[in-house]
Design a protein around this motif. Sequence first.
Motif, PDB file in Angstrom:
ATOM      1  N   GLU A  24       7.124 -10.857  -8.215  1.00 12.17           N
ATOM      2  CA  GLU A  24       6.094 -11.113  -9.225  1.00 12.17           C
ATOM      3  C   GLU A  24       6.555 -12.210 -10.188  1.00 12.17           C
ATOM      4  OE1 GLU A  24       3.104 -10.052  -9.364  1.00 12.17           O
ATOM      5  OE2 GLU A  24       2.897  -7.931  -8.905  1.00 12.17           O
ATOM      6  N   PHE A  58       1.878  -2.739  -2.192  1.00 15.68           N
ATOM      7  CA  PHE A  58       3.038  -2.917  -3.059  1.00 15.68           C
ATOM      8  C   PHE A  58       3.822  -1.612  -3.174  1.00 15.68           C
ATOM      9  CE2 PHE A  58       1.643  -7.042  -4.036  1.00 15.68           C
ATOM     10  CZ  PHE A  58       2.554  -7.676  -4.869  1.00 15.68           C
ATOM     11  N   LEU A  89      -0.048  -0.229 -10.353  1.00 13.34           N
ATOM     12  CA  LEU A  89       0.900  -1.126  -9.690  1.00 13.34           C
ATOM     13  C   LEU A  89       2.312  -0.999 -10.251  1.00 13.34           C
ATOM     14  CD1 LEU A  89       1.312  -3.333  -7.582  1.00 13.34           C
ATOM     15  CD2 LEU A  89       0.691  -5.027  -9.327  1.00 13.34           C
ATOM     16  N   ILE A 123      -4.031  -3.879  -2.603  1.00  4.63           N
ATOM     17  CA  ILE A 123      -2.845  -4.534  -3.165  1.00  4.63           C
ATOM     18  C   ILE A 123      -1.858  -3.498  -3.669  1.00  4.63           C
ATOM     19  CG2 ILE A 123      -2.007  -6.096  -4.959  1.00  4.63           C
ATOM     20  CD1 ILE A 123      -4.835  -7.374  -4.915  1.00  4.63           C
ATOM     21  N   THR A 161       4.299  -7.304 -13.844  1.00  3.27           N
ATOM     22  CA  THR A 161       3.742  -6.527 -12.735  1.00  3.27           C
ATOM     23  C   THR A 161       2.628  -5.604 -13.201  1.00  3.27           C
ATOM     24  OG1 THR A 161       5.912  -6.605 -11.667  1.00  3.27           O
ATOM     25  CG2 THR A 161       4.352  -4.992 -10.813  1.00  3.27           C
ATOM     26  N   HIS A 212       0.030 -10.726  -7.605  1.00  2.00           N
ATOM     27  CA  HIS A 212      -0.998  -9.734  -7.298  1.00  2.00           C
ATOM     28  C   HIS A 212      -2.388 -10.255  -7.654  1.00  2.00           C
ATOM     29  CE1 HIS A 212       0.350  -8.506 -11.457  1.00  2.00           C
ATOM     30  NE2 HIS A 212      -0.956  -8.518 -11.663  1.00  2.00           N
TER      31      HIS A 212
END
Length: 320
Positions: free
Chosen positions: A257, A300, A172, A296, A166, A283
């Motif tokens: 993911e 998330f 993220l 994104i 990830t 992603h």
Amino acid sequence: RHSFPTRRSSDLDVASAPVMAALHKSKAGTPTMGGLAMWGIVMLLAVFFAESCQLAGEGTTWCQISFLSRGQTWLPLGLMFAAALIGLLDDYWNVRRLGPRGGGLRKRHRIFSYTFIAVVGAWWFYTKLGWDQLHIPFVGTYNIGWWYVPFFILTIVSTSLSVNETDGLDGLAGGGMLAAFGAYAVIAWAQGRTDLATMCAAIIGTLLGFLWFNVNPAAIMMGDTGAMSLGTVLGVVALMTNQPLLLVIIGLPFVLESLSVLVQVMSKKLRKGKKIFQSTPIHHHFEAIGWTEPQIVMRFWLISLVCAGVGSVMGLIDRI
């Protein structure tokens, strides 16, 4: 900014993941190994509060906020430190173009490292703590004997690998872990595991400080030393609260993911090289179809917060 080694793009990146390499070409040169500060601060806080408690004596404020204890935090802190050192080595080799093909540790070497760390943790749980119970939310708690050992290993390896995968966009992985540790801090506190909850709070504090500099455009990256260490300790915390199955909900973005990577690999093998996603983890697929990096990450984060909230509520209701 220049006190940290910087991330360098490699020929290996371009060959193995051309879409991702093209999208992230501008990130080359960004300082990395930011995770060193995160796990380092948590370890320093643990030692500092414990020593302050020893000096001040029992019953003082220092002892109330100290979270270093054999029964609750020795194992997660120890495994976090071990994983951090392996991640640090990987980051250093990657920056210096050392290791296999000059790109740090290969994925199978990382998996082997996760597995070795998990085996040590499983041994400690099963032999030192005598822990062989698996709780199924809203169903019950069952003694599964030695089967707990492979279950422990699977949990740690899958969680560590998922967090590592990830960690591909600015903020993220950090945002997802912030939500997940928040959920488990609530669950641990409700169970009376105050030292474990306080450790989670310390990790949350370091993540907040890191994210201040990691949001797009990132001034520093987490690196494997952060992703591997925090991914490992997240899995351990889930196991120590005896709510590892809730991790599928609390860490759903991490699960998705890894699932996207598995689906992509299977599709390419079974369908003669045909891909389902333009790039994985997922992603990167969203990047490839035109979503901006902040879009994104924010989406998330929202999913992570909802999943963490649902998971923590389920954990609290499950106690009643």
